[in-house]
Motif scaffolding. Structure first.
Motif, short mmCIF file in Angstrom:
data_model
loop_
_atom_site.label_atom_id
_atom_site.label_comp_id
_atom_site.label_asym_id
_atom_site.label_seq_id
_atom_site.Cartn_x
_atom_site.Cartn_y
_atom_site.Cartn_z
N ARG A 1 38.47 -1.29 14.64
CA ARG A 1 39.75 -0.69 15.01
C ARG A 1 40.71 -1.77 15.50
O ARG A 1 40.30 -2.82 15.96
CB ARG A 1 39.55 0.37 16.10
CG ARG A 1 38.71 1.55 15.66
CD ARG A 1 38.76 2.69 16.68
NE ARG A 1 37.90 3.80 16.28
CZ ARG A 1 37.99 5.03 16.78
NH1 ARG A 1 38.89 5.30 17.75
NH2 ARG A 1 37.20 5.99 16.36
N LEU A 2 42.00 -1.46 15.40
CA LEU A 2 43.00 -2.39 15.88
C LEU A 2 43.22 -2.20 17.38
O LEU A 2 43.36 -1.07 17.85
CB LEU A 2 44.33 -2.16 15.15
CG LEU A 2 44.40 -2.49 13.66
CD1 LEU A 2 45.78 -2.19 13.12
CD2 LEU A 2 44.05 -3.95 13.42
N PRO A 3 43.28 -3.29 18.13
CA PRO A 3 43.55 -3.17 19.57
C PRO A 3 44.85 -2.43 19.86
O PRO A 3 44.94 -1.70 20.87
CB PRO A 3 43.62 -4.63 20.04
CG PRO A 3 42.78 -5.38 19.05
CD PRO A 3 43.01 -4.68 17.74
N ALA A 4 45.85 -2.56 18.99
CA ALA A 4 47.14 -1.89 19.22
C ALA A 4 47.07 -0.40 18.93
O ALA A 4 47.93 0.35 19.40
CB ALA A 4 48.21 -2.53 18.34
N LEU A 5 46.05 0.03 18.16
CA LEU A 5 45.90 1.45 17.82
C LEU A 5 44.44 1.86 18.02
O LEU A 5 43.74 2.21 17.07
CB LEU A 5 46.32 1.70 16.37
CG LEU A 5 47.78 1.42 16.00
CD1 LEU A 5 47.99 1.53 14.50
CD2 LEU A 5 48.73 2.37 16.74
N PRO A 6 43.97 1.83 19.25
CA PRO A 6 42.53 2.08 19.49
C PRO A 6 42.07 3.48 19.11
O PRO A 6 40.87 3.69 18.90
CB PRO A 6 42.39 1.83 20.99
CG PRO A 6 43.76 2.06 21.54
CD PRO A 6 44.71 1.57 20.49
N HIS A 7 42.99 4.43 19.01
CA HIS A 7 42.62 5.81 18.67
C HIS A 7 42.49 6.03 17.17
O HIS A 7 41.99 7.07 16.73
CB HIS A 7 43.66 6.78 19.23
CG HIS A 7 45.03 6.58 18.63
ND1 HIS A 7 45.82 5.50 18.95
CD2 HIS A 7 45.73 7.33 17.72
CE1 HIS A 7 46.96 5.59 18.27
NE2 HIS A 7 46.93 6.68 17.52
N VAL A 8 42.95 5.08 16.36
CA VAL A 8 42.93 5.25 14.90
C VAL A 8 41.59 4.76 14.36
O VAL A 8 41.21 3.60 14.57
CB VAL A 8 44.08 4.47 14.23
CG1 VAL A 8 43.99 4.58 12.71
CG2 VAL A 8 45.42 4.99 14.73
N ALA B 1 45.56 -19.26 19.46
CA ALA B 1 45.57 -19.01 18.02
C ALA B 1 45.11 -17.59 17.71
O ALA B 1 45.68 -16.91 16.85
CB ALA B 1 44.67 -20.02 17.31
N VAL B 2 44.08 -17.14 18.41
CA VAL B 2 43.59 -15.77 18.20
C VAL B 2 44.69 -14.76 18.54
O VAL B 2 44.89 -13.77 17.82
CB VAL B 2 42.34 -15.51 19.07
CG1 VAL B 2 41.94 -14.04 19.00
CG2 VAL B 2 41.18 -16.39 18.60
N GLU B 3 45.43 -15.01 19.61
CA GLU B 3 46.52 -14.11 19.99
C GLU B 3 47.60 -14.08 18.91
O GLU B 3 48.13 -13.01 18.56
CB GLU B 3 47.14 -14.56 21.31
CG GLU B 3 48.25 -13.65 21.80
CD GLU B 3 48.86 -14.12 23.11
OE1 GLU B 3 49.88 -13.53 23.53
OE2 GLU B 3 48.32 -15.07 23.72
N ALA B 4 47.92 -15.25 18.35
CA ALA B 4 48.91 -15.31 17.27
C ALA B 4 48.43 -14.54 16.04
O ALA B 4 49.20 -13.82 15.40
CB ALA B 4 49.19 -16.77 16.91
N ILE B 5 47.16 -14.67 15.72
CA ILE B 5 46.59 -13.96 14.58
C ILE B 5 46.62 -12.46 14.81
O ILE B 5 46.94 -11.67 13.90
CB ILE B 5 45.15 -14.46 14.32
CG1 ILE B 5 45.18 -15.89 13.78
CG2 ILE B 5 44.41 -13.53 13.36
CD1 ILE B 5 43.83 -16.57 13.77
N GLN B 6 46.31 -12.02 16.00
CA GLN B 6 46.34 -10.60 16.32
C GLN B 6 47.75 -10.03 16.23
O GLN B 6 47.94 -8.88 15.84
CB GLN B 6 45.74 -10.36 17.70
CG GLN B 6 44.23 -10.57 17.76
CD GLN B 6 43.66 -10.44 19.16
OE1 GLN B 6 44.39 -10.51 20.16
NE2 GLN B 6 42.35 -10.24 19.25
N ARG B 7 48.74 -10.84 16.59
CA ARG B 7 50.13 -10.37 16.47
C ARG B 7 50.50 -10.12 15.01
O ARG B 7 51.39 -9.32 14.72
CB ARG B 7 51.09 -11.39 17.08
CG ARG B 7 51.10 -11.41 18.60
CD ARG B 7 52.36 -12.09 19.12
NE ARG B 7 52.48 -13.46 18.67
CZ ARG B 7 52.01 -14.51 19.33
NH1 ARG B 7 51.37 -14.34 20.48
NH2 ARG B 7 52.18 -15.73 18.85
N MET B 8 49.83 -10.80 14.10
CA MET B 8 50.05 -10.58 12.67
C MET B 8 49.26 -9.38 12.16
O MET B 8 49.36 -9.03 10.98
CB MET B 8 49.64 -11.83 11.89
CG MET B 8 50.38 -13.09 12.25
SD MET B 8 49.67 -14.52 11.37
CE MET B 8 50.25 -15.88 12.38
N GLY B 9 48.44 -8.79 13.02
CA GLY B 9 47.62 -7.66 12.60
C GLY B 9 46.28 -8.07 12.04
O GLY B 9 45.58 -7.25 11.43
#
Length: 339
Positions: A244-251, A297-305
């Protein structure tokens, strides 16, 4: 007439002369060795990282992230060379024909390294034979999203309607053969449904028409859809990645929604021309693995989804081969083609 003593003295003199020659040669090598090592130190000059996309896109952002880190680590410039066109094939062919000296590297994608060979009839390179699959970088899932005004609250709702009304739902994509198109084709095959495919020239017009109600659903990157999902204009039904995506944990993931075989991601990795030195490839593997462990770097990658894809060597090449097998079957079932 020579005597045994004379012959012995002659042999001794020759031996001493040879020994002096060897010592002289060793001394010369000792002097030259540092210079030779300096000449072969890698990298000794700028490296070109070829990116199969235009400036500003996700692939370009990843390329610049890698280039900045490697420039800092190596003390020489790693230059991003954007080569968009033909689904990334122009960039890929350029690197396939480059000298295998470690100074030209490809930022390969799911398209250029796994699916394009089955979509384009006449590629002038062989992704499997012309490259060394060196290092995975990032895996980016799609979001299965529908217009927020539609009644579907889950993947099962969507599938139930589609099975009862074949050909009534329109799915948009960023274009024929793109990751969003192939994700939709894979899902239809496994869910046993049939959508009407509407290809666009990029994600932006696809999402715009989805928001306007001209199409019903799409599979696209979080970076293209997340803001509209959070605003309630689109509804996310599933993530096509493994987590799951951290930004959409319910999906839920597509597997959690009941279709594990429908997992699909757009991934990016580093590829070198075939016959590139194993030592050069290993150096990049070690250094890029370090980058993927860097919290910034991980944070930057997560911002890209996306999520890091820290696969190296045989693990990464095995992953790429599995992707080729999957997308070959999907493309053949769909009858998709580009040219």
């Amino acid at each position: 007439m020579t005597t045994p003593i004379t012959r012995f003295r002659t042999l001794l003199a020759r031996t001493v002369a040879v020994g002096r020659g060897v010592l002289l040669a060793c001394g010369t090598l000792a002097v030259l060795a540092p210079a030779a090592l300096a000449e072969t130190a890698y990298p000794a000059r700028p490296v070109t990282l070829v990116v199969p996309g235009p400036p500003g896109g996700i692939t370009d952002q990843l390329g610049r992230l890698v280039a900045a880190r490697m420039t800092s680590d190596y003390g020489v410039r790693v230059i991003v060379d954007n080569r968009p066109g033909a689904g990334g094939n122009l960039a890929t062919e350029l690197v396939a024909r480059a000298q295998p000296d470690g100074y030209t590297v490809l930022l390969g994608t799911q398209g250029t390294m796994a699916s394009n060979q089955f979509l384009y009839k006449a590629l002038r390179f062989d992704p499997a034979k012309d490259f060394v699959a060196a290092q995975g970088l990032v895996s980016i899932p799609n979001l299965l999203v529908v217009n927020g005004k539609l009644p579907y609250q889950s993947v099962s709702d969507l599938v139930a309607y589609a099975k009862g009304h074949p050909g009534k739902l329109a799915v948009s994509s960023a274009g024929n053969g793109t990751g969003s198109h192939l994700a939709a084709e894979l899902f239809q095959t496994l869910a046993g449904v049939k959508f009407v495919h509407i290809p666009y020239k990029g994600s932006a017009p696809s999402i715009n028409d989805l928001l306007a109600g001209q199409v019903d659903l799409t599979f696209d990157y979080p970076v293209s859809t997340l803001a509209q999902v959070q605003a309630g204009k689109l509804r996310a039904l599933a993530v096509t990645g493994a987590t799951r995506l951290p930004a959409l944990p319910h999906v839920p993931t597509i597997a959690e929604a009941g279709y594990p075989g429908a997992e699909s991601t757009s991934w990016v990795g580093l590829f070198f021309p075939a016959r590139t030195s194993a030592a050069v490839v290993a150096k990049w593997q070690v250094d890029v693995t370090g980058l993927l462990r860097d919290p910034a770097a991980v944070e930057a990658i997560q911002r890209m989804g996306g999520v890091p894809l820290p696969l190296s060597g045989t693990a990464f090449s095995g992953f790429v081969q599995a992707e080729r097998t999957k997308w070959k079957a999907t493309i053949e079932r769909a009858g998709a083609t580009i040219d």
